[in-house]
Design a protein around this motif. Structure first.
Motif, PDB file in Angstrom:
ATOM      1  N   VAL A  56     100.873 -60.818 -50.667  1.00 55.53           N
ATOM      2  CA  VAL A  56      99.680 -59.639 -50.467  1.00 55.53           C
ATOM      3  C   VAL A  56      98.648 -60.500 -51.338  1.00 55.53           C
ATOM      4  CG1 VAL A  56      98.555 -57.639 -50.998  1.00 55.53           C
ATOM      5  CG2 VAL A  56     100.970 -57.827 -50.434  1.00 55.53           C
ATOM      6  N   VAL A  57      99.159 -61.135 -52.260  1.00 53.91           N
ATOM      7  CA  VAL A  57      98.308 -62.274 -53.251  1.00 53.91           C
ATOM      8  C   VAL A  57      97.674 -62.958 -52.317  1.00 53.91           C
ATOM      9  CG1 VAL A  57      97.862 -63.794 -55.002  1.00 53.91           C
ATOM     10  CG2 VAL A  57      99.340 -61.580 -55.386  1.00 53.91           C
ATOM     11  N   ARG A  58      98.689 -63.699 -51.580  1.00 54.63           N
ATOM     12  CA  ARG A  58      97.808 -64.834 -50.575  1.00 54.63           C
ATOM     13  C   ARG A  58      96.998 -64.355 -49.591  1.00 54.63           C
ATOM     14  NH1 ARG A  58     100.867 -69.505 -48.442  1.00 54.63           N
ATOM     15  NH2 ARG A  58     102.815 -68.568 -49.272  1.00 54.63           N
ATOM     16  N   ALA A  59      97.160 -63.164 -49.142  1.00 54.56           N
ATOM     17  CA  ALA A  59      96.291 -62.506 -48.122  1.00 54.56           C
ATOM     18  C   ALA A  59      94.945 -62.326 -48.789  1.00 54.56           C
ATOM     19  CB  ALA A  59      96.735 -61.007 -47.724  1.00 54.56           C
ATOM     20  N   GLY A  60      94.947 -62.011 -49.903  1.00 53.34           N
ATOM     21  CA  GLY A  60      93.495 -61.932 -50.762  1.00 53.34           C
ATOM     22  C   GLY A  60      92.819 -63.018 -50.996  1.00 53.34           C
ATOM     23  N   ALA A  61      93.854 -64.166 -51.256  1.00 58.86           N
ATOM     24  CA  ALA A  61      93.231 -65.637 -51.532  1.00 58.86           C
ATOM     25  C   ALA A  61      92.348 -66.191 -50.219  1.00 58.86           C
ATOM     26  CB  ALA A  61      94.385 -66.622 -52.063  1.00 58.86           C
ATOM     27  N   GLU A  62      93.270 -65.960 -49.138  1.00 66.18           N
ATOM     28  CA  GLU A  62      92.881 -66.506 -48.076  1.00 66.18           C
ATOM     29  C   GLU A  62      91.661 -65.588 -47.317  1.00 66.18           C
ATOM     30  OE1 GLU A  62      96.543 -65.957 -45.394  1.00 66.18           O
ATOM     31  OE2 GLU A  62      97.307 -68.036 -46.034  1.00 66.18           O
ATOM     32  N   LYS A  63      91.536 -64.256 -47.766  1.00 64.03           N
ATOM     33  CA  LYS A  63      90.267 -63.642 -47.313  1.00 64.03           C
ATOM     34  C   LYS A  63      89.091 -64.506 -47.967  1.00 64.03           C
ATOM     35  CE  LYS A  63      87.370 -60.581 -45.543  1.00 64.03           C
ATOM     36  NZ  LYS A  63      86.826 -60.636 -44.318  1.00 64.03           N
ATOM     37  N   LEU A 140      95.120 -72.242 -73.603  1.00 64.78           N
ATOM     38  CA  LEU A 140      93.675 -72.655 -73.744  1.00 64.78           C
ATOM     39  C   LEU A 140      93.054 -72.045 -72.030  1.00 64.78           C
ATOM     40  CD1 LEU A 140      93.471 -76.151 -75.095  1.00 64.78           C
ATOM     41  CD2 LEU A 140      92.987 -73.833 -76.219  1.00 64.78           C
ATOM     42  N   ARG A 141      93.999 -71.374 -71.357  1.00 72.40           N
ATOM     43  CA  ARG A 141      93.262 -70.897 -70.223  1.00 72.40           C
ATOM     44  C   ARG A 141      92.085 -70.149 -70.300  1.00 72.40           C
ATOM     45  NH1 ARG A 141      92.117 -65.942 -70.719  1.00 72.40           N
ATOM     46  NH2 ARG A 141      93.931 -64.308 -71.293  1.00 72.40           N
ATOM     47  N   PRO A 142      90.785 -70.646 -69.421  1.00 70.69           N
ATOM     48  CA  PRO A 142      89.598 -69.880 -69.712  1.00 70.69           C
ATOM     49  C   PRO A 142      89.794 -68.504 -68.785  1.00 70.69           C
ATOM     50  CG  PRO A 142      89.650 -71.642 -67.752  1.00 70.69           C
ATOM     51  CD  PRO A 142      90.769 -71.708 -68.176  1.00 70.69           C
ATOM     52  N   LEU A 143      90.682 -68.268 -67.960  1.00 72.82           N
ATOM     53  CA  LEU A 143      90.607 -67.147 -67.481  1.00 72.82           C
ATOM     54  C   LEU A 143      91.884 -66.302 -66.854  1.00 72.82           C
ATOM     55  CD1 LEU A 143      89.089 -64.796 -65.516  1.00 72.82           C
ATOM     56  CD2 LEU A 143      89.251 -66.451 -63.672  1.00 72.82           C
ATOM     57  N   TYR A 144      91.990 -65.076 -67.208  1.00 70.98           N
ATOM     58  CA  TYR A 144      93.410 -64.666 -66.515  1.00 70.98           C
ATOM     59  C   TYR A 144      92.898 -63.510 -65.454  1.00 70.98           C
ATOM     60  CZ  TYR A 144      97.064 -60.898 -66.183  1.00 70.98           C
ATOM     61  OH  TYR A 144      97.877 -60.056 -65.386  1.00 70.98           O
ATOM     62  N   VAL A 145      93.678 -63.394 -64.210  1.00 67.45           N
ATOM     63  CA  VAL A 145      93.022 -62.414 -63.089  1.00 67.45           C
ATOM     64  C   VAL A 145      94.391 -61.709 -62.879  1.00 67.45           C
ATOM     65  CG1 VAL A 145      92.204 -62.024 -60.681  1.00 67.45           C
ATOM     66  CG2 VAL A 145      91.480 -63.991 -61.984  1.00 67.45           C
ATOM     67  N   GLY A 146      94.298 -60.228 -63.363  1.00 65.81           N
ATOM     68  CA  GLY A 146      95.573 -59.603 -62.797  1.00 65.81           C
ATOM     69  C   GLY A 146      95.480 -58.241 -63.655  1.00 65.81           C
ATOM     70  N   HIS A 147      96.649 -57.639 -63.872  1.00 65.36           N
ATOM     71  CA  HIS A 147      96.889 -56.263 -64.536  1.00 65.36           C
ATOM     72  C   HIS A 147      97.411 -56.377 -65.901  1.00 65.36           C
ATOM     73  CE1 HIS A 147      97.428 -52.041 -65.027  1.00 65.36           C
ATOM     74  NE2 HIS A 147      98.631 -52.388 -64.907  1.00 65.36           N
ATOM     75  N   ALA A 148      96.683 -55.716 -66.733  1.00 68.55           N
ATOM     76  CA  ALA A 148      96.898 -56.182 -68.047  1.00 68.55           C
ATOM     77  C   ALA A 148      97.531 -54.982 -68.856  1.00 68.55           C
ATOM     78  CB  ALA A 148      95.725 -56.495 -69.050  1.00 68.55           C
ATOM     79  N   ASN A 149      97.559 -53.809 -68.195  1.00 70.00           N
ATOM     80  CA  ASN A 149      98.103 -52.679 -69.146  1.00 70.00           C
ATOM     81  C   ASN A 149      99.654 -52.219 -68.750  1.00 70.00           C
ATOM     82  OD1 ASN A 149      95.917 -52.217 -70.456  1.00 70.00           O
ATOM     83  ND2 ASN A 149      94.888 -51.067 -68.750  1.00 70.00           N
ATOM     84  N   LYS A 280     103.875 -47.215 -59.905  1.00 70.93           N
ATOM     85  CA  LYS A 280     102.298 -47.649 -60.142  1.00 70.93           C
ATOM     86  C   LYS A 280     102.203 -48.975 -59.186  1.00 70.93           C
ATOM     87  CE  LYS A 280     100.142 -46.348 -63.379  1.00 70.93           C
ATOM     88  NZ  LYS A 280      99.586 -46.194 -64.888  1.00 70.93           N
ATOM     89  N   ALA A 281     101.202 -48.787 -58.620  1.00 74.30           N
ATOM     90  CA  ALA A 281     100.789 -49.922 -57.488  1.00 74.30           C
ATOM     91  C   ALA A 281      99.914 -50.741 -58.198  1.00 74.30           C
ATOM     92  CB  ALA A 281     100.537 -49.611 -56.060  1.00 74.30           C
ATOM     93  N   GLN A 282      99.876 -52.223 -58.275  1.00 72.93           N
ATOM     94  CA  GLN A 282      98.740 -53.115 -58.607  1.00 72.93           C
ATOM     95  C   GLN A 282      98.135 -53.348 -57.635  1.00 72.93           C
ATOM     96  OE1 GLN A 282     100.261 -56.068 -61.597  1.00 72.93           O
ATOM     97  NE2 GLN A 282     102.112 -55.674 -60.646  1.00 72.93           N
ATOM     98  N   ARG A 283      96.814 -53.824 -57.664  1.00 72.90           N
ATOM     99  CA  ARG A 283      95.925 -54.518 -56.646  1.00 72.90           C
ATOM    100  C   ARG A 283      96.059 -55.952 -56.650  1.00 72.90           C
ATOM    101  NH1 ARG A 283      91.113 -51.191 -56.412  1.00 72.90           N
ATOM    102  NH2 ARG A 283      90.316 -52.574 -55.156  1.00 72.90           N
ATOM    103  N   GLN A 284      97.300 -56.413 -56.122  1.00 73.75           N
ATOM    104  CA  GLN A 284      97.579 -57.845 -55.959  1.00 73.75           C
ATOM    105  C   GLN A 284      96.584 -58.537 -54.823  1.00 73.75           C
ATOM    106  OE1 GLN A 284      99.631 -55.419 -55.420  1.00 73.75           O
ATOM    107  NE2 GLN A 284     101.414 -56.124 -54.005  1.00 73.75           N
ATOM    108  N   TRP A 285      96.132 -57.950 -53.969  1.00 81.56           N
ATOM    109  CA  TRP A 285      95.074 -58.552 -52.929  1.00 81.56           C
ATOM    110  C   TRP A 285      93.938 -59.029 -53.626  1.00 81.56           C
ATOM    111  CZ3 TRP A 285      90.248 -58.482 -50.989  1.00 81.56           C
ATOM    112  CH2 TRP A 285      90.138 -58.855 -49.460  1.00 81.56           C
TER     113      TRP A 285
END
Length: 321
Positions: A56-63, A140-149, A280-285
């Protein structure tokens, strides 16, 4: 006299002539900071393990890549995951892709303690590196994309399970990967919720390492050792499915309540069938989509945020069609 000069300057400003009188003003074109992209942008995602959740992550990336193509920018997306959730295999994948120097590298951290140094080395070498799904916040990563809670997810699911079993009974935990920070935080959140219920006992806690069959086996063993088990907390996308299969095979649907994470098709079917109570469903797309957007933005010279939180939501039978 001074009053007359002020009126003159005001008139010149209104006519747009003042700069010509006093000399040209200095200017700075911020748009010049943005670099044109005239060759394919190569992006690599390194998940923690080969798993349907990342499809599902891949599907969002490809979009996102498809949308860039419409704008005349070619984005090539590749996923390179280890076959099992093994720290050494994961590190090998990261090292190999750092050496290949793609235009963007997105890493889901299996063990932040060991991943941090590699991420730092890559950033210091000038690579465009971000984290997704699971973070290495000390790197030192400049960005994190994901669910933190994740702690809150575990706590919320713990409260839900406690109410489902009437605030008393025996429960177990399938704890996923012991080094994965999101799994650990969810388990900790669940345990914190259990502290509110003195009549609930945690009778087993076992890691399944994101392996569905292992989750089945562990649940079967737990049922044999605890025939009066009332509930199971599942902390990743695989173990709710494994637990549900074992509960269904044992004929204990409705007797053993299951709460867990994410919305894989098998999970949704088990929810619809009443085997799993809630997830509890994440928004991995979204995780895949925004990871591509930000990595391309970094290549172009845009500023990016330190974190893009994608959130989660409850899903029960009532939410499904």
């Amino acid at each position: 006299m001074k009053k007359g000069i002020r009126f003159l300057m005001a008139g010149l400003l209104c006519l747009g002539l003042f700069p010509a009188v006093v000399g040209a003003q200095a200017t700075f074109d911020q748009g010049a900071l943005i670099k044109p992209i005239d060759k394919p942008v190569k992006l690599v995602f390194i998940p923690k393990v080969v798993h349907p959740w990342y499809d599902v992550v891949r599907a969002g990336a490809e979009k996102a890549a498809a949308e860039f193509k419409e704008r005349g920018i070619t984005v090539e997306v590749r996923f390179d995951a280890p076959p099992v959730a093994d720290i050494s295999e994961h590190l090998k994948k990261i090292e190999a892709n750092i050496s290949a120097r793609p235009d963007g590298l997105a890493i889901a951290c299996l063990d932040p303690a060991t991943n941090t140094q590699l991420i730092n080395d890559a950033v210091n070498a000038g690579l465009n590196v971000i984290t997704f799904d699971t973070d290495a916040p000390q790197s030192l990563r400049p960005l994190y994309v994901g669910h933190a809670n994740n702690f809150q997810d575990g706590y919320d699911l713990g409260e839900y399970l406690a109410k489902a079993i009437g605030g008393k009974g025996k429960v177990g935990i399938l704890s996923g990967s012991l080094t994965a920070p999101n799994h650990v935080e969810r388990v900790n959140g669940f345990k914190k919720a259990m502290e509110n219920y003195k009549d609930i006992q945690i009778v087993f806690e076992q890691p399944d390492n994101d392996d569905l069959q292992k989750a089945v086996d562990l649940t079967e063993s737990a049922l044999q050792a605890n025939p009066d088990l009332n509930g199971i907390f599942c902390c990743n996308a695989s173990n709710p499915i494994g637990a549900a299969q074992a509960i269904k095979n044992a004929g204990k649907v409705g007797q053993v309540h299951i709460v867990g994470m994410d919305d894989l098709p098998e999970t949704l079917q088990f929810i619809k069938d009443g085997v799993i109570d809630v997830v509890k469903a994440q928004r991995q797309w979204d995780i895949g989509y925004w990871s591509v957007v930000y990595m391309v933005a970094k290549v172009q010279g845009h500023t990016i945020p330190k974190e893009h939180a994608t959130g989660s939501q409850f899903l029960t039978k009532d939410d499904l069609k």
